[in-house]
Every structure is written in C-alpha cells, then in structure tokens.
Design an enzyme around this catalytic site. Structure first.
Site, short mmCIF file in Angstrom:
data_model
loop_
_atom_site.label_atom_id
_atom_site.label_comp_id
_atom_site.label_asym_id
_atom_site.label_seq_id
_atom_site.Cartn_x
_atom_site.Cartn_y
_atom_site.Cartn_z
N ASP A 89 31.94 16.70 56.33
CA ASP A 89 31.55 15.30 56.58
C ASP A 89 32.50 14.34 55.85
O ASP A 89 32.06 13.53 55.03
CB ASP A 89 30.10 15.10 56.10
CG ASP A 89 29.51 13.79 56.62
OD1 ASP A 89 30.01 13.27 57.64
OD2 ASP A 89 28.55 13.29 56.00
N LYS A 144 22.57 9.48 42.08
CA LYS A 144 22.12 9.54 43.47
C LYS A 144 20.63 9.88 43.51
O LYS A 144 20.21 10.86 42.89
CB LYS A 144 22.91 10.60 44.25
CG LYS A 144 24.37 10.27 44.46
CD LYS A 144 25.10 11.37 45.22
CE LYS A 144 24.56 11.54 46.62
NZ LYS A 144 25.36 12.49 47.42
N ILE A 153 24.04 0.27 44.23
CA ILE A 153 25.36 -0.24 44.61
C ILE A 153 25.77 0.24 45.99
O ILE A 153 26.70 -0.29 46.60
CB ILE A 153 26.44 0.18 43.58
CG1 ILE A 153 26.49 1.71 43.49
CG2 ILE A 153 26.17 -0.44 42.23
CD1 ILE A 153 27.68 2.23 42.73
N VAL A 155 22.65 5.04 45.60
CA VAL A 155 23.40 5.30 44.37
C VAL A 155 23.27 4.13 43.41
O VAL A 155 23.41 2.96 43.81
CB VAL A 155 24.89 5.55 44.68
CG1 VAL A 155 25.66 5.85 43.39
CG2 VAL A 155 25.05 6.70 45.66
#
Length: 567
Positions: free
Chosen positions: A287, A152, A130, A138
């Site tokens: 991040d 993941k 997706i 993922v």
C-alpha cells in the site's frame, strides 16, 4: 476476531440477513445516485460546470461508506493516468484528510490499551490529531523519556464495518464471476479473501510493528531508506507508538523543490526499493500511496505505514526474476512457462497458442527502446489479452499488481514523463552482472547464451544499461566475475567463453574490442591488475598458479598498449 475467516463471517451474517441487506442497499443507492448524476450532467451538457461538484460527491460517498471504500479511493488516487484530474484532486484527500473521531474517545482508547493515564506516558500530546486515515488517526507527542513520537490510535468499532463489507464483496464476487468476460472465475473470491486477510492484519497494530522491524532489517544497508523505530512499551493491538518522522509527502512538489531534492532521485529510490522488496527480499509494501511515503530534508525516503505487507515464497521470487530475464531476452515460450509457475495460467493450459499473443503484446509495449515501456501499457494490453486467453489473476498477485501500479502512479505524479524501466532495467542488469548468488549467476548465463551461442550484443546491452545507474561500479563486478570464472562452478562458462572467442572459425576480436571500449575508462591497468590479484587470492594455491601467469601477461599487455589497444 484477530484473523480473517470468510466462513466464520458468512455464518455470522447468515443469521443476521437484515444487516447485510441494509448495508447492500446503502452501497447500491449511493453509487446509483452518483452515476445518475453523471448521466444527468451529460444529458444537460453541464459536465464542465458540475465536474468539481461530482468529484466532491464521490469523495464524500467513499468517506461515508467507510474504510473499505476509502481503501479503494486511495488506490485510485495514485493513478493520474486513469482518473480525471478533478476526481484525482478530491481522491488524494482520502490519503490523510479524512474526518477524525473525537479526541476524548481516542485518549480513552490509549489509556485502556496501555493501562495507564495519558500524563503517565506522555510529557505532551497534540490536542487534536495531525492526520486521520481510513483505519485510525495520528497524534504528535513527546514521551516522558524525551523522545518525539507519533501515536496511532485505531478507529473504534472498526471490525464490524470491515467484516460486513468483506462479506458483501465476497458474495458479489461469487455471483458476478461467471458473468464477467475476463477469465477470472472463482479467483475473484480468492482476491477478496486475500484483501480481507491483509485488511485484518492491518488493523492489528502489533503485527504492523513487527512488519516495520522486519522491513528495517531488510534495508539496513541502504542509507536512503528510513524506517521509524517502534516503542513497544507504549504499543498494543489498537495503539502504536513509533518514532516521529520529520518529513513531507512526496507529492508536495513545492516542498521537494524548497528542500533541493530532485524528483527523479526520489523516484529512483522508490522504484529501486520496490524492486528490492519483490526480487530480493520477497517482503513487500502492498500500500505505497503518498500518505505512507515521506521525503526527508536530508534526501532519504521514509516509509511510515506497515499495515498492509505481504511475503513471497522463494520459488515465486525466483520465478519473478526468471520472468524479467525472459522478458529482456524476448524468450516468450519461457515467459509463458513462467506465467504457469506464477499461477496466471493453469498447468493444463496449452501455452503454444498464447506465445504469439504474448510476443505481440509485450513486443508492442517494449517497442524499439526500453524507454517506451511502462507498466500502465502492460496492464492495459493484458486486460485485452484476458478476454481471449485463459489468464487469471492469482490472489497473491492482486496485491503485487496494486503495489506496482501505485508506485508507477506516484512516480507519474512527480514526473509525467517518467518510465519505470529507466530505473528498473539498470537495477536488473546490475543484479545480473554482480551475480551475488548462484541463482543469479545461472540467470546471467541464460541471458548471455541463446541456442548454445554466446550473445555478445546482450552483454554489451547489459553493461550499457547497468552503467546508466550512477551507483554501478564496474570494478567490484569485474572481480566477482573473475572469481566466478576461475571457480569450479564457473567451469561451464569458462569453456563456453573460449568457444565463443573462436566461434564460426574466426577470432572474435571486434566484439572483445567493443566490450573493452565500453569499460576501459572505468578500468585502469593498475586497477585491473589489483582486481585480478584479489580474484585469484580467493582461490586455492594450485588453481591460482594455473591462471596467474596468463592473466599477469594480459594485464601488462594492456598497460603497455593503453587506450589504443587492438585485440
């Protein structure tokens, strides 16, 4: 390799120079072609015609060069004030619209890592990923036990590409450093090493799971923040199974509107949680691009990626708070000393010639109103300052600066008129006024006193700024303040306040009246009386008896006078 080791990487490629040469030529040729294309468009006056084509070309170059360069593109994609709109629209696609690797290969990795078949673990799993990111992709799945999860899976053969790019970046940093006009010197290689360390941590999914749980503990008292649970039984170094988050990207403004979520509210959550990470916990997300932050229909913000995190020491965290206090006070000498402690200046640096420059830069950035301040202005001004003075960027702060710049860039994408201090200043003021630790109480005293004199205007400003945050409640703050004043620790402040009331041979009733006017609507006499009793209840019986009579008389006096009281 499980951990980044620049020496081991250098030794490996020293005996395989052809790999480094080939990769370096590939990188150089890719960007030379891009730059020549831009120049050709300029010479032919085709900039407008070809701008979309060049933006796509840049995205494809970064994607082809792999995860290291994709990370650079992701960081740039959060800066609408730095990157042209046409480039920005393409770079945003690097956050979660990257080419996936094959699903059969991904399923092979899952089965190998978990040592069981797909059907044994999952009741169902999406036939295609997706989302695909720089380091992995993922899948949406449902466990045999019924829980909806995200799985993941890391890209295969990732480390050879990362190590080669880091080797070349470190070599380039060491070669370029002496030629740069900025006073970075050898710190460029330290910055690459810091980035390499974090990148290696990011490709270890077990480490990411531990980071997620630590982050969740830090924010367990904040109902606005959601952190997915980790399913350790179905996780490994290259596969991570975590709770499915039903949300949407913060930059999807249409879905934000459809869900009746205010963009300013989401910005406030993001900035406040960012400040708590740096100033309270010292454990921060390095991040926070839009692909890692989701809005949920119930108004919460979900963090979904914890690969790139960092931890500040207690001393660094306290110095950061000190620097904010000194910035608020415009105490530029102490601020320069903070820069020495934080590593932006060496201990041998004579700070006195730098102080006027700091005053000019920060004074201009702050302006007449705190609403004029933004982090972009500060970074721009400091980049100019580094040409003239021996500032350097400590490796640790490269990630902090990146995190702050990214968060402000995300906020600007939601609201171009946003100013980070509209949230940051109330947060800092609230923390100082509540003074939940002895360190914060000491810093509050630093704010309120200058050259031994009590600064009435600063206290007024702090209250005004703190009250601009709707979550700030003056009553608990008043109780904490009274408890501190009546404690042994508060003896100094108690004595200084008495002196301040009669300073310059006059009774400072006007200043007290202004403070009362600020808070009187929030503090009714009966509530104030209860606050006083609660504060005294925390004291010993002997000390309580010393204070209860005058405080009761003061409270009853307020009740009789009402809102028209004059001191």
């Amino acid at each position: 390799m499980r951990r980044y080791d620049s020496g081991a990487i250098a030794r490996y490629y020293r005996y395989r120079p052809w790999k480094a040469w080939w990769r370096a030529l590939d990188i150089i040729w890719s960007f030379v072609g891009f730059v020549l294309g831009l120049k050709w468009d300029d010479w032919q006056h085709h900039v407008e015609v070809n701008k979309s084509r060049r933006a796509i070309q840049l995205r494809k170059i970064l994607t082809r060069l792999g995860p290291t360069f994709i990370k650079v593109g992701q960081a740039l994609s959060t800066r609408p004030d730095l990157i042209r709109k046409d480039f920005l629209e393409e770079l945003i696609k690097l956050q979660d619209q990257l080419p996936p690797f094959s699903t059969p290969k991904a399923f092979d990795i899952i089965e190998t890592e978990l040592d069981r078949s797909i059907d044994e673990v999952f009741e169902s799993i999406s036939p295609a990923p997706i989302a695909a990111a720089s380091l992995g992709q993922v899948y949406q799945a449902r466990l045999r036990t019924g829980e909806a999860v995200a799985v993941k899976v890391q890209r295969p053969n990732l480390l050879p590409t990362l190590t080669l790019d880091l080797y070349l970046m470190r070599w380039a940093a060491g070669w370029l450093a002496p030629w740069l006009p900025l006073n970075l010197g050898h710190d460029l290689t330290l910055i690459v090493d810091e980035f390499g360390t974090k990148l290696f941590e990011e490709v270890d999914y077990l480490n990411e799971g531990l980071n997620a749980e630590k982050f969740a503990v830090n924010f367990q008292d904040d109902p606005r923040v959601k952190v997915p649970s980790i399913y350790w039984r179905y996780s490994s170094q290259h596969v991570l199974t975590l709770e499915w988050i039903d949300g949407f990207k913060l930059t999807d403004t249409q879905r934000v509107k459809d869900a009746n979520l205010g963009t300013d509210t989401l910005i406030e959550i993001g900035v406040t949680t960012g400040l708590r990470q740096l100033l309270e916990f010292g454990f921060f997300h390095a991040d926070p691009h839009p692909g890692n932050l989701f809005a949920m229909a119930d108004g919460r913000m979900a963090y979904i990626d914890f690969g790139m995190m960092d931890q500040l020491s207690e001393e660094t965290k306290e110095t950061l708070v000190d620097s904010v206090v000194h910035l608020l006070n415009k105490d530029y000498v102490d601020l320069a000393k903070d820069f020495v402690k934080l590593g932006f200046l060496t201990p041998e640096t004579d700070i006195m010639p730098i102080v006027p420059a700091l005053e000019t830069v920060l004074g201009n950035a702050i302006g007449e109103s705190v609403s004029d301040f933004n982090f972009k202005t500060i970074t721009d001004q400091f980049s100019e300052l580094m040409y003239e003075y021996p500032f350097r960027v400590p490796a640790k702060f490269a990630l902090i600066i990146r995190s702050l710049v990214t968060q402000e860039g995300l906020a600007l994408s939601l609201n171009p008129a946003f100013r980070i201090v509209e949230v940051a200043y109330p947060y800092v003021a609230r923390r100082l006024l509540t003074g939940e630790s002895s360190e914060l109480r000491r810093r509050l005293i630093e704010v309120l006193f200058k050259d031994g004199k009590f600064q009435w205007q600063r206290l007024e400003n702090l209250i005004v700024i703190a009250r601009s945050d709707d979550s700030f409640d003056i009553l608990p703050t008043a109780q904490l303040g009274l408890q501190y004043l009546l404690s042994e620790e508060g003896r100094f402040l108690r004595r200084q306040l008495i002196l301040a009331l009669v300073e310059d041979d006059r009774l400072h009733t006007a200043e007290v009246q202004r403070l009362w006017d600020l808070i009187k609507d929030d503090i009714q006499p009966t509530k104030l009386f209860n606050v006083a009793l609660n504060a005294i209840a925390e004291l010993s019986a002997d000390r309580a008896a010393t204070f209860i009579s005058p405080m009761t008389a003061f409270t009853l006096f307020q009740g009789n006078k009402g809102d028209d009281t004059k001191f």
